[in-house]
Write an enzyme that holds these catalytic residues in place. Sequence first.
Site, short mmCIF file in Angstrom:
data_model
loop_
_atom_site.label_atom_id
_atom_site.label_comp_id
_atom_site.label_asym_id
_atom_site.label_seq_id
_atom_site.Cartn_x
_atom_site.Cartn_y
_atom_site.Cartn_z
N LYS A 16 3.63 -15.74 9.77
CA LYS A 16 2.86 -16.75 10.50
C LYS A 16 3.28 -18.12 10.00
O LYS A 16 3.40 -18.32 8.79
CB LYS A 16 1.36 -16.58 10.23
CG LYS A 16 0.81 -15.20 10.53
CD LYS A 16 -0.68 -15.13 10.16
CE LYS A 16 -1.12 -13.69 9.95
NZ LYS A 16 -2.39 -13.52 9.26
N ASP A 152 -1.31 -16.30 -4.50
CA ASP A 152 -2.61 -15.64 -4.30
C ASP A 152 -3.31 -15.38 -5.63
O ASP A 152 -4.53 -15.31 -5.70
CB ASP A 152 -2.36 -14.27 -3.64
CG ASP A 152 -2.70 -14.29 -2.17
OD1 ASP A 152 -2.69 -15.38 -1.58
OD2 ASP A 152 -2.96 -13.21 -1.62
N HIS A 212 -12.70 -10.77 1.26
CA HIS A 212 -11.59 -11.07 2.18
C HIS A 212 -11.14 -9.71 2.67
O HIS A 212 -10.41 -8.99 1.97
CB HIS A 212 -10.46 -11.82 1.47
CG HIS A 212 -9.29 -12.03 2.39
ND1 HIS A 212 -8.93 -13.26 2.86
CD2 HIS A 212 -8.43 -11.15 2.95
CE1 HIS A 212 -7.90 -13.13 3.68
NE2 HIS A 212 -7.57 -11.85 3.75
N ILE A 213 -11.62 -9.31 3.85
CA ILE A 213 -11.28 -7.97 4.33
C ILE A 213 -10.51 -8.04 5.65
O ILE A 213 -11.05 -8.35 6.69
CB ILE A 213 -12.52 -7.05 4.38
CG1 ILE A 213 -13.72 -7.73 5.03
CG2 ILE A 213 -12.92 -6.61 2.99
CD1 ILE A 213 -15.00 -6.87 5.04
N GLY A 214 -9.20 -7.81 5.52
CA GLY A 214 -8.30 -7.78 6.68
C GLY A 214 -7.50 -6.50 6.56
O GLY A 214 -8.05 -5.48 6.13
N GLY A 216 -5.29 -6.00 4.36
CA GLY A 216 -5.48 -5.81 2.92
C GLY A 216 -6.88 -6.32 2.62
O GLY A 216 -7.29 -7.31 3.20
N GLU A 401 -5.49 -19.51 5.32
CA GLU A 401 -4.60 -19.65 4.16
C GLU A 401 -3.56 -20.75 4.38
O GLU A 401 -3.24 -21.50 3.46
CB GLU A 401 -3.90 -18.30 3.88
CG GLU A 401 -4.86 -17.26 3.34
CD GLU A 401 -4.41 -15.83 3.56
OE1 GLU A 401 -3.84 -15.51 4.62
OE2 GLU A 401 -4.64 -14.99 2.66
N1 LIG Z 1 -13.43 -6.74 16.23
C1 LIG Z 1 -12.90 -6.23 15.13
N2 LIG Z 1 -13.58 -5.31 14.41
C2 LIG Z 1 -13.07 -4.77 13.31
N3 LIG Z 1 -11.86 -5.09 12.81
C3 LIG Z 1 -11.14 -5.99 13.46
C4 LIG Z 1 -11.60 -6.62 14.64
N4 LIG Z 1 -10.63 -7.46 15.08
C5 LIG Z 1 -9.60 -7.38 14.19
N5 LIG Z 1 -9.90 -6.51 13.22
C6 LIG Z 1 -9.05 -6.08 12.10
O1 LIG Z 1 -8.64 -7.16 11.27
C7 LIG Z 1 -7.44 -6.76 10.58
C8 LIG Z 1 -6.49 -7.93 10.48
O2 LIG Z 1 -7.06 -8.86 9.63
P1 LIG Z 1 -6.25 -10.14 9.11
O3 LIG Z 1 -7.05 -10.74 8.01
O4 LIG Z 1 -5.93 -10.99 10.28
O5 LIG Z 1 -4.96 -9.40 8.63
P2 LIG Z 1 -3.81 -9.63 7.60
O6 LIG Z 1 -4.26 -8.93 6.37
O7 LIG Z 1 -2.63 -9.01 8.24
O8 LIG Z 1 -3.65 -11.12 7.34
C9 LIG Z 1 -6.84 -5.61 11.37
O9 LIG Z 1 -6.92 -4.42 10.60
C10 LIG Z 1 -7.73 -5.52 12.59
O10 LIG Z 1 -7.91 -4.22 12.96
C1 LIG Z 2 -2.70 -9.63 -1.15
C2 LIG Z 2 -2.75 -8.92 0.15
O1 LIG Z 2 -3.15 -7.79 0.20
O2 LIG Z 2 -2.40 -9.63 1.24
P1 LIG Z 2 -2.58 -9.21 2.77
O3 LIG Z 2 -4.04 -8.92 2.97
O4 LIG Z 2 -2.14 -10.42 3.54
O5 LIG Z 2 -1.74 -7.99 2.98
MG LIG Z 3 -3.80 -11.62 5.18
#
Ligand SMILES: Nc1ncnc2c1ncn2[C@@H]1O[C@H](COP(=O)(O)OP(=O)(O)O)[C@@H](O)[C@H]1O
Ligand SMILES: CC(=O)OP(=O)(O)O
Ligand SMILES: [Mg+2]
Length: 414
Positions: A16, A152, A212-214, A216, A401
Amino acid sequence: MPKSILAVNAGSSSVKITFYTFENPPRTIADAAISGITAPPPTLKYQQGDKKHKEEVKEKLSTPQDAFKYLLQRCFSDPDLSEVTSVDDLEYICHRVVHGGDYRDAVEINDETLDHLKGLEDLAPLHNFSALEIVRLCRVELPKVRSITFFDSAFHQTIPEAIRTYPINQEIAEANGLRKYGFHGISYSFILRSVAQFLNKPIEKTNLIVMHIGSGASICAIKDGKSVDTSMGLTPLAGLPGATRSGSIDPSLVFHYTNEAGKLSPGSTSEMHISTAEDILNKQSGWKALTGTTDFSQIAVENPPSKAHKLAFDIFVDRIQGYIGSYYVKLNGELDGVVFAGGIGEKSALLRRTLIDKCQCLGLAIDNVANDKGPEDEETVKDISKGSSKGPRALVCQTNEQFEMAYHCACSRS
Ligand SMILES: Nc1ncnc2c1ncn2[C@@H]1O[C@H](COP(=O)(O)OP(=O)(O)O)[C@@H](O)[C@H]1O
Ligand SMILES: CC(=O)OP(=O)(O)O
Ligand SMILES: [Mg+2]
């Protein structure tokens, strides 16, 4: 023309980039991302002003370097993007590097710092590789633009010794840098500043539990504006499970999983030496292993499509709940707020409600209408707690970020 800042956030499967004006605070000029590098075809997302656009990329982009070059070209050739038309318009490039070892602050790239970062690559081949490939590319192809790396791990340098130390032979630990580092710190720094401002409190008096739940996922306990504990460890594998990561497991599981575990993974390259065990636990576990999808929006639903989806959701809730309980005690119950951030934290009302309901004994209470609505586009922090609640606030923060790096770059260098 005034120069700009380019912020780069390179992950294993996505790159990104965001262009900002070089002023304090920086203003976004354009935003572009390529995802799906490891699962072609790659997708481009581009936003400039009110113009938003998504497309499949026809070219083969198999490395983070390819994706970065493609994104730069794409932005420079946009006739509507008059503020950045070539590298001559750039003053700084900010790079997010996950593992910064003992670095406490961002560093400018030169021969010496690049050499030091090369040493760290052995500690975090999976996580630093993409970013450092792009740093190296910039050194060669954009030599006049100064590169700053942001880590990080830097935010967590304040974690006390007893928490960051693993109970193993200390000579070996020291010689090999084996300790808890913690990650997602660029995001935690953005969230702390934004939430303290929202709560009208000085940063140094703010106590939070932040998720911070994405793809990762990690969680952090912040006391008096400083990280005092976090769930990730030596690498981002420890702690919470994620899209393809197992999170914490009994370390002995590795020896029972497969007898190939200690050998080099077939996916390992000459630059990236990773074992089969690292590959399995980092890339073939988590939601992908449990349900077949890495997309948590398919898991966090009222009526899950399978028992496995329900199990994945319950596992995540259980692990997060455990950390919230532990961190609440570590913070002595003096907590201003619990903050949800990252793709899942910002978008899943169901996960937020489930967790807040399970933490009612800590005084947390949710306003279901506010929670279901979630934050508006431009709303950085949203309070989702019940108005009458006297306990800690429940908050959602839309973390950023890239902005955090550009902000520190502009603050310290303008
Ligand atoms: N409406 C939603 N409900 C639950 N999870 C979601 C939703 N929209 C996106 N996500 C989840 O968010 C995650 C991506 O988070 P992000 O912080 O953008 O990712 P990254 O870690 O790649 O930077 C994906 O696993 C996606 O499935
Ligand atoms: C540190 C780390 O897990 O980063 P990301 O969530 O972007 O994969
Ligand atoms: Mg990320």
